[in-house]
Design a protein around this motif. Structure first.
Motif, short mmCIF file in Angstrom:
data_model
loop_
_atom_site.label_atom_id
_atom_site.label_comp_id
_atom_site.label_asym_id
_atom_site.label_seq_id
_atom_site.Cartn_x
_atom_site.Cartn_y
_atom_site.Cartn_z
N SER A 33 36.18 45.21 58.67
CA SER A 33 36.78 44.12 59.44
C SER A 33 37.87 43.40 58.66
N SER A 34 37.76 43.37 57.36
CA SER A 34 38.75 42.66 56.56
C SER A 34 39.86 43.57 56.07
N SER A 35 39.78 44.84 56.33
CA SER A 35 40.74 45.87 55.93
C SER A 35 40.85 46.04 54.42
N TYR A 36 39.87 45.58 53.67
CA TYR A 36 39.84 45.78 52.23
C TYR A 36 38.87 46.89 51.89
N ILE A 37 39.23 47.66 50.88
CA ILE A 37 38.35 48.68 50.34
C ILE A 37 37.89 48.19 48.98
N VAL A 38 36.58 48.10 48.79
CA VAL A 38 36.03 47.62 47.52
C VAL A 38 35.35 48.80 46.84
N VAL A 39 35.82 49.11 45.62
CA VAL A 39 35.28 50.24 44.87
C VAL A 39 34.98 49.81 43.44
N PRO A 40 34.05 50.50 42.79
CA PRO A 40 33.79 50.20 41.37
C PRO A 40 35.04 50.41 40.54
N SER A 41 35.20 49.58 39.54
CA SER A 41 36.33 49.68 38.63
C SER A 41 35.82 50.14 37.28
N SER A 42 36.55 51.03 36.64
CA SER A 42 36.13 51.48 35.31
C SER A 42 36.95 50.77 34.25
N ASN A 43 36.42 50.69 33.05
CA ASN A 43 37.12 50.02 31.95
C ASN A 43 38.45 50.68 31.63
N THR A 51 47.99 41.28 34.55
CA THR A 51 46.85 40.41 34.27
C THR A 51 46.67 39.33 35.32
N ASP A 52 47.68 39.01 36.08
CA ASP A 52 47.57 38.00 37.12
C ASP A 52 46.93 38.56 38.40
N ALA A 53 46.60 39.85 38.41
CA ALA A 53 46.04 40.47 39.61
C ALA A 53 44.57 40.14 39.80
N GLY A 54 43.92 39.59 38.80
CA GLY A 54 42.52 39.23 38.91
C GLY A 54 42.34 37.77 38.61
N ILE A 55 41.14 37.30 38.73
CA ILE A 55 40.85 35.90 38.44
C ILE A 55 41.04 35.64 36.95
N LEU A 56 41.54 34.47 36.60
CA LEU A 56 41.63 34.10 35.20
C LEU A 56 40.23 34.08 34.62
N THR A 57 40.09 34.44 33.36
CA THR A 57 38.77 34.47 32.76
C THR A 57 38.24 33.05 32.60
N VAL A 58 37.08 32.83 33.15
CA VAL A 58 36.40 31.55 33.09
C VAL A 58 35.02 31.81 32.51
N TYR A 59 34.57 30.93 31.61
CA TYR A 59 33.21 31.01 31.09
C TYR A 59 32.40 29.92 31.76
N THR A 79 48.61 45.01 45.86
CA THR A 79 47.77 45.87 46.69
C THR A 79 46.41 46.09 46.04
N LEU A 80 46.20 45.51 44.85
CA LEU A 80 44.95 45.69 44.11
C LEU A 80 44.58 44.38 43.43
N LEU A 81 43.32 44.00 43.59
CA LEU A 81 42.77 42.82 42.94
C LEU A 81 41.53 43.24 42.17
N VAL A 82 41.48 42.92 40.88
CA VAL A 82 40.34 43.29 40.03
C VAL A 82 39.44 42.07 39.87
N VAL A 83 38.15 42.26 40.10
CA VAL A 83 37.17 41.19 39.90
C VAL A 83 36.15 41.72 38.89
N ASN A 124 37.28 46.82 42.12
CA ASN A 124 38.67 46.82 42.56
C ASN A 124 38.66 46.55 44.06
N ILE A 125 39.45 45.58 44.49
CA ILE A 125 39.62 45.29 45.90
C ILE A 125 41.01 45.79 46.25
N GLN A 126 41.07 46.73 47.20
CA GLN A 126 42.34 47.39 47.52
C GLN A 126 42.69 47.18 48.99
N ASN A 127 43.99 47.06 49.24
CA ASN A 127 44.50 47.04 50.60
C ASN A 127 45.93 47.54 50.54
#
Length: 153
Positions: A33-43, A51-59, A79-83, A124-127
């Motif tokens: 429904s959201s048109s996003y494909i969520v797949v495992p990301s490898s190191n 580096t701006d494609a994902g959330i800033l590192t927060v502790y 087109t790609l967001l890393v979480v 990886n969140i892809q669209n």
């Protein structure tokens, strides 16, 4: 003989109904429904993405039953967001839900969502039509935590 045929018929029907239920359950769990494909990301994919494609590192830290919310503004043109939620202790379990700027929910995801039970959820969140710009929210929930668990996201 007729009892044997009846038994085989019942077993076959039971198998087919379980298979159909499982298939429909998998379709319901797909994030279409959201048109996003969520797949495992490898190191090994680190560095392929700005580096701006994902959330800033927060502790942060979390306890059993606690919920923490983090946000990251995402601009246009991606087109790609890393979480990457990393707590490193596979004896504790955290849950991750991801909210798009328009309010669609991706998840929930647990430790095994990226194919390994290792205290980390890396996705990886892809669209292909583009990642929605705006503030993405990341909800971290202490699903099964002993004491206090530290994590980064």
């Amino acid at each position: 003989m007729s009892r044997k045929i009846l038994f085989i018929t019942l077993i076959t029907l039971l198998f087919l109904s379980v298979t159909t239920a499982t298939a429909s359950e998998n379709v319901e769990n797909a994030e279409t429904s959201s048109s996003y494909i969520v797949v495992p990301s490898s190191n090994t994919e680190v560095g392929l993405i700005d580096t701006d494609a994902g959330i800033l590192t927060v502790y942060d830290t979390i306890r059993q039953g606690e919920t923490n919310l983090h946000g990251k503004y995402v601009g246009t043109g991606l087109t790609l967001l890393v979480v990457d939620l990393n707590w490193g202790d596979s004896t504790d379990s955290l849950r991750l839900k991801i909210y798009t700027p328009s309010g669609s929910v991706l998840g929930p995801y647990y430790d095994s969502a990226d194919g390994a039970v290792n205290g980390r959820i890396r996705l990886n969140i892809q669209n292909s039509n583009g990642i929605e710009s705006g503030t993405w929210k990341y909800e971290v929930y202490g699903y099964r935590v002993t004491g206090t668990e530290g994590y980064t996201i």
